[in-house]
Design a protein around this motif. Structure first.
Motif, PDB file in Angstrom:
ATOM      1  N   GLU A 276       0.630  -1.067   0.161  1.00 10.09           N
ATOM      2  CA  GLU A 276      -0.209  -0.003  -0.180  1.00 10.09           C
ATOM      3  C   GLU A 276       0.978   1.333   0.234  1.00 10.09           C
ATOM      4  O   GLU A 276       0.688   2.209  -0.766  1.00 10.09           O
ATOM      5  N   ARG A 277       2.093   1.184   0.900  1.00 14.56           N
ATOM      6  CA  ARG A 277       2.746   2.198   0.746  1.00 14.56           C
ATOM      7  C   ARG A 277       3.354   2.384  -0.474  1.00 14.56           C
ATOM      8  O   ARG A 277       3.743   3.715  -0.931  1.00 14.56           O
ATOM      9  N   ASP A 278       4.002   1.370  -1.030  1.00 12.22           N
ATOM     10  CA  ASP A 278       4.553   1.611  -2.243  1.00 12.22           C
ATOM     11  C   ASP A 278       3.657   2.290  -3.577  1.00 12.22           C
ATOM     12  O   ASP A 278       4.079   3.122  -4.336  1.00 12.22           O
ATOM     13  N   ARG A 279       2.515   1.819  -3.495  1.00  9.72           N
ATOM     14  CA  ARG A 279       1.610   2.402  -4.396  1.00  9.72           C
ATOM     15  C   ARG A 279       1.297   3.953  -4.213  1.00  9.72           C
ATOM     16  O   ARG A 279       1.176   4.825  -5.137  1.00  9.72           O
ATOM     17  N   GLN A 280       1.154   4.035  -2.795  1.00  6.65           N
ATOM     18  CA  GLN A 280       0.998   5.777  -2.391  1.00  6.65           C
ATOM     19  C   GLN A 280       2.197   6.626  -2.796  1.00  6.65           C
ATOM     20  O   GLN A 280       2.194   7.640  -3.267  1.00  6.65           O
ATOM     21  N   MET A 281       3.310   6.139  -2.538  1.00  8.80           N
ATOM     22  CA  MET A 281       4.556   6.826  -2.783  1.00  8.80           C
ATOM     23  C   MET A 281       4.919   7.159  -4.519  1.00  8.80           C
ATOM     24  O   MET A 281       5.325   7.894  -4.664  1.00  8.80           O
ATOM     25  N   ARG A 282       4.431   6.098  -5.007  1.00 10.90           N
ATOM     26  CA  ARG A 282       4.572   5.997  -6.333  1.00 10.90           C
ATOM     27  C   ARG A 282       3.629   7.290  -7.133  1.00 10.90           C
ATOM     28  O   ARG A 282       4.157   8.147  -7.729  1.00 10.90           O
ATOM     29  N   ALA A 283       2.511   7.119  -6.379  1.00 16.46           N
ATOM     30  CA  ALA A 283       1.450   8.073  -6.947  1.00 16.46           C
ATOM     31  C   ALA A 283       1.858   9.670  -6.621  1.00 16.46           C
ATOM     32  O   ALA A 283       1.654  10.533  -7.362  1.00 16.46           O
ATOM     33  N   GLU A 284       2.757   9.698  -5.506  1.00 18.03           N
ATOM     34  CA  GLU A 284       3.111  11.124  -5.080  1.00 18.03           C
ATOM     35  C   GLU A 284       4.337  11.466  -6.199  1.00 18.03           C
ATOM     36  O   GLU A 284       4.953  12.573  -5.638  1.00 18.03           O
ATOM     37  N   GLY A 285       4.926  10.529  -6.530  1.00 19.36           N
ATOM     38  CA  GLY A 285       6.155  10.707  -7.529  1.00 19.36           C
ATOM     39  C   GLY A 285       7.417  10.821  -6.600  1.00 19.36           C
ATOM     40  O   GLY A 285       8.523  11.187  -7.185  1.00 19.36           O
ATOM     41  N   THR A 286       7.478  10.108  -5.543  1.00 21.82           N
ATOM     42  CA  THR A 286       8.686   9.905  -4.806  1.00 21.82           C
ATOM     43  C   THR A 286       9.561   8.680  -4.609  1.00 21.82           C
ATOM     44  O   THR A 286      10.770   8.802  -4.582  1.00 21.82           O
ATOM     45  N   VAL A 287       8.880   7.666  -4.828  1.00 21.55           N
ATOM     46  CA  VAL A 287       9.396   6.280  -4.367  1.00 21.55           C
ATOM     47  C   VAL A 287       8.811   5.158  -5.549  1.00 21.55           C
ATOM     48  O   VAL A 287       7.714   5.197  -5.771  1.00 21.55           O
ATOM     49  N   ILE A 288       9.826   4.599  -6.130  1.00 18.66           N
ATOM     50  CA  ILE A 288       9.374   3.184  -7.078  1.00 18.66           C
ATOM     51  C   ILE A 288      10.055   2.070  -6.310  1.00 18.66           C
ATOM     52  O   ILE A 288      11.244   1.896  -5.863  1.00 18.66           O
ATOM     53  N   LEU A 289       9.255   0.951  -5.939  1.00 14.66           N
ATOM     54  CA  LEU A 289       9.660  -0.325  -5.724  1.00 14.66           C
ATOM     55  C   LEU A 289       9.280  -1.316  -6.364  1.00 14.66           C
ATOM     56  O   LEU A 289       8.020  -1.266  -6.959  1.00 14.66           O
ATOM     57  N   LEU A 290      10.248  -2.012  -6.992  1.00 13.47           N
ATOM     58  CA  LEU A 290       9.898  -3.042  -7.978  1.00 13.47           C
ATOM     59  C   LEU A 290      10.573  -4.508  -7.571  1.00 13.47           C
ATOM     60  O   LEU A 290      11.666  -4.527  -6.808  1.00 13.47           O
ATOM     61  N   ALA A 291       9.897  -5.388  -7.823  1.00 15.01           N
ATOM     62  CA  ALA A 291      10.199  -6.776  -7.761  1.00 15.01           C
ATOM     63  C   ALA A 291      11.114  -7.182  -8.604  1.00 15.01           C
ATOM     64  O   ALA A 291      11.252  -7.133  -9.811  1.00 15.01           O
ATOM     65  N   ILE A 292      12.479  -7.899  -7.948  1.00 20.68           N
ATOM     66  CA  ILE A 292      13.391  -8.200  -8.780  1.00 20.68           C
ATOM     67  C   ILE A 292      13.287  -9.811  -9.266  1.00 20.68           C
ATOM     68  O   ILE A 292      13.059 -10.699  -8.201  1.00 20.68           O
ATOM     69  N   THR A 293      12.987 -10.001 -10.690  1.00 19.83           N
ATOM     70  CA  THR A 293      12.973 -11.353 -11.000  1.00 19.83           C
ATOM     71  C   THR A 293      13.572 -11.564 -12.224  1.00 19.83           C
ATOM     72  O   THR A 293      14.092 -10.600 -12.867  1.00 19.83           O
ATOM     73  N   GLU A 294      13.839 -12.831 -12.547  1.00 15.12           N
ATOM     74  CA  GLU A 294      14.525 -13.199 -13.667  1.00 15.12           C
ATOM     75  C   GLU A 294      13.611 -13.275 -14.985  1.00 15.12           C
ATOM     76  O   GLU A 294      13.991 -13.345 -16.019  1.00 15.12           O
ATOM     77  N   ASP A 295      12.252 -13.584 -14.837  1.00 15.27           N
ATOM     78  CA  ASP A 295      11.261 -14.095 -15.723  1.00 15.27           C
ATOM     79  C   ASP A 295      10.087 -13.182 -15.655  1.00 15.27           C
ATOM     80  O   ASP A 295       9.007 -13.479 -16.353  1.00 15.27           O
ATOM     81  N   GLY A 296       9.985 -12.392 -14.706  1.00 16.05           N
ATOM     82  CA  GLY A 296       8.743 -11.546 -14.748  1.00 16.05           C
ATOM     83  C   GLY A 296       7.802 -12.066 -13.756  1.00 16.05           C
ATOM     84  O   GLY A 296       6.662 -11.612 -13.330  1.00 16.05           O
ATOM     85  N   HIS A 297       8.313 -13.350 -13.088  1.00 16.11           N
ATOM     86  CA  HIS A 297       7.335 -13.998 -12.253  1.00 16.11           C
ATOM     87  C   HIS A 297       7.652 -13.831 -10.756  1.00 16.11           C
ATOM     88  O   HIS A 297       7.404 -13.140  -9.940  1.00 16.11           O
ATOM     89  N   GLU A 298       8.424 -15.118 -10.385  1.00 19.79           N
ATOM     90  CA  GLU A 298       8.676 -15.281  -8.995  1.00 19.79           C
ATOM     91  C   GLU A 298       9.833 -14.101  -8.494  1.00 19.79           C
ATOM     92  O   GLU A 298      10.833 -13.974  -9.161  1.00 19.79           O
ATOM     93  N   PRO A 299       9.201 -13.253  -7.380  1.00 24.96           N
ATOM     94  CA  PRO A 299      10.187 -12.215  -6.855  1.00 24.96           C
ATOM     95  C   PRO A 299      11.226 -12.994  -6.079  1.00 24.96           C
ATOM     96  O   PRO A 299      11.196 -13.706  -5.435  1.00 24.96           O
ATOM     97  N   LEU A 300      12.531 -12.202  -6.160  1.00 23.73           N
ATOM     98  CA  LEU A 300      13.628 -12.713  -5.784  1.00 23.73           C
ATOM     99  C   LEU A 300      14.216 -11.651  -4.835  1.00 23.73           C
ATOM    100  O   LEU A 300      15.147 -11.947  -3.744  1.00 23.73           O
ATOM    101  N   GLY A 301      13.963 -10.601  -4.969  1.00 25.12           N
ATOM    102  CA  GLY A 301      14.125  -9.490  -3.980  1.00 25.12           C
ATOM    103  C   GLY A 301      13.520  -8.193  -4.604  1.00 25.12           C
ATOM    104  O   GLY A 301      12.476  -8.339  -5.165  1.00 25.12           O
ATOM    105  N   GLU A 302      13.915  -7.055  -4.407  1.00 25.19           N
ATOM    106  CA  GLU A 302      13.288  -5.582  -4.383  1.00 25.19           C
ATOM    107  C   GLU A 302      14.475  -4.787  -4.859  1.00 25.19           C
ATOM    108  O   GLU A 302      15.470  -4.596  -4.145  1.00 25.19           O
ATOM    109  N   VAL A 303      14.222  -3.896  -5.588  1.00 26.68           N
ATOM    110  CA  VAL A 303      15.166  -2.613  -5.985  1.00 26.68           C
ATOM    111  C   VAL A 303      14.091  -1.351  -5.848  1.00 26.68           C
ATOM    112  O   VAL A 303      13.166  -1.427  -6.128  1.00 26.68           O
ATOM    113  N   MET A 304      14.835  -0.210  -5.336  1.00 24.85           N
ATOM    114  CA  MET A 304      14.102   0.921  -5.045  1.00 24.85           C
ATOM    115  C   MET A 304      14.881   2.217  -5.745  1.00 24.85           C
ATOM    116  O   MET A 304      15.954   2.200  -5.746  1.00 24.85           O
TER     117      MET A 304
END
Length: 184
Positions: free
Chosen positions: A61-89
Motif C-alpha cells: 500500500e505504501r509503495d502505491r502511495q509513494m509512487r502516486a506521489e512521485g517519490t518512490v518506486i519499489l519493484l520486484a527483482i525477477t529473472e522471468d517476470g514471475h517469482e520475486p527474488l528481491g526488491e530494488v528501490m
C-alpha cells in the motif's frame, strides 16, 4: 511533495541484465514475507521486523502511495517476470536520486542486486533524466559495499549520514554513479 515532482507511471516493467523488474502485486504478499523476514534485512534496512503478512500488505500500500506521489518506486527483482527474488528501490530525495535493494536469503550470491541496480540506474538516467544516482550504505555492510563497487559506483568524500533506526545507530556512506561515467 514538491509541485515540480512529476508522478511515476502507474505500471513499470524494466528489463535488462537478465532481469525483469516489475511491480509488486497482491499475489506476491506471501513471497514478500519469505524474502524480507530475514535477520540481515532487519539489520541493514529500515524494513519492519518481523516482516509478516500485515507488513507485506502495508509495504504494498505504501509503495502505491509513494509512487502516486512521485517519490518512490519499489519493484520486484525477477529473472522471468514471475517469482520475486528481491526488491530494488528508486527514491527522489533532496540529496539526490537514491537507489536501494534487498535480496531474499535464498537468492543471494547471484549478482541480482548488482544487475538490478544497474537496470534501475539506466532507467533513472534515460527516463527520468537524472545526472547521478546514489547509494547510502554502512561501511560495515560488506555485501552492499561489494554491490556498489561491482555496479560501478564510487565512494564520495562527503560527510556520513548519521542517525538511529530500530534502536541502533548507523553511519551511512554515500556512493555515486554518474550518467557521464556510464555513457563514457
Amino acid at each position: 511533495m514538491s509541485s515540480t515532482t512529476s508522478p511515476f507511471p502507474d505500471r513499470i516493467e524494466l528489463t535488462g541484465e537478465g532481469l525483469v523488474l516489475r511491480d509488486w502485486t497482491e499475489a506476491d504478499l506471501a513471497l514478500m514475507q519469505a524474502l524480507f523476514d530475514d535477520p540481515d534485512v532487519a539489520y541493514w534496512t529500515p524494513m519492519v521486523s518481523p516482516f509478516d503478512e500485515a507488513a507485506a500488505r502495508a509495504r504494498l500500500e505504501r509503495d502505491r502511495q509513494m509512487r502516486a506521489e512521485g517519490t518512490v518506486i519499489l519493484l520486484a527483482i525477477t529473472e522471468d517476470g514471475h517469482e520475486p527474488l528481491g526488491e530494488v528501490m528508486l527514491r527522489r530525495a533532496p540529496e539526490g536520486t537514491e537507489l536501494g535493494y534487498a535480496v531474499g536469503p535464498a537468492h543471494r550470491g547471484r549478482g541480482l542486486a548488482v544487475r538490478a541496480v544497474r537496470v534501475m540506474a539506466a532507467y533513472a538516467f534515460e527516463q527520468l533524466g537524472v545526472e547521478r544516482v546514489i547509494l547510502e550504505l554502512e561501511a560495515e555492510n560488506a555485501a552492499s559495499v561489494a554491490v556498489a563497487t561491482k555496479a560501478g559506483f564510487s565512494l564520495l568524500d562527503v560527510p556520513l549520514i548519521e542517525g538511529e533506526e530500530k534502536g541502533r545507530p548507523y553511519a551511512l556512506q554515500t556512493w555515486a554513479l554518474d550518467r557521464a561515467h556510464v555513457a563514457g
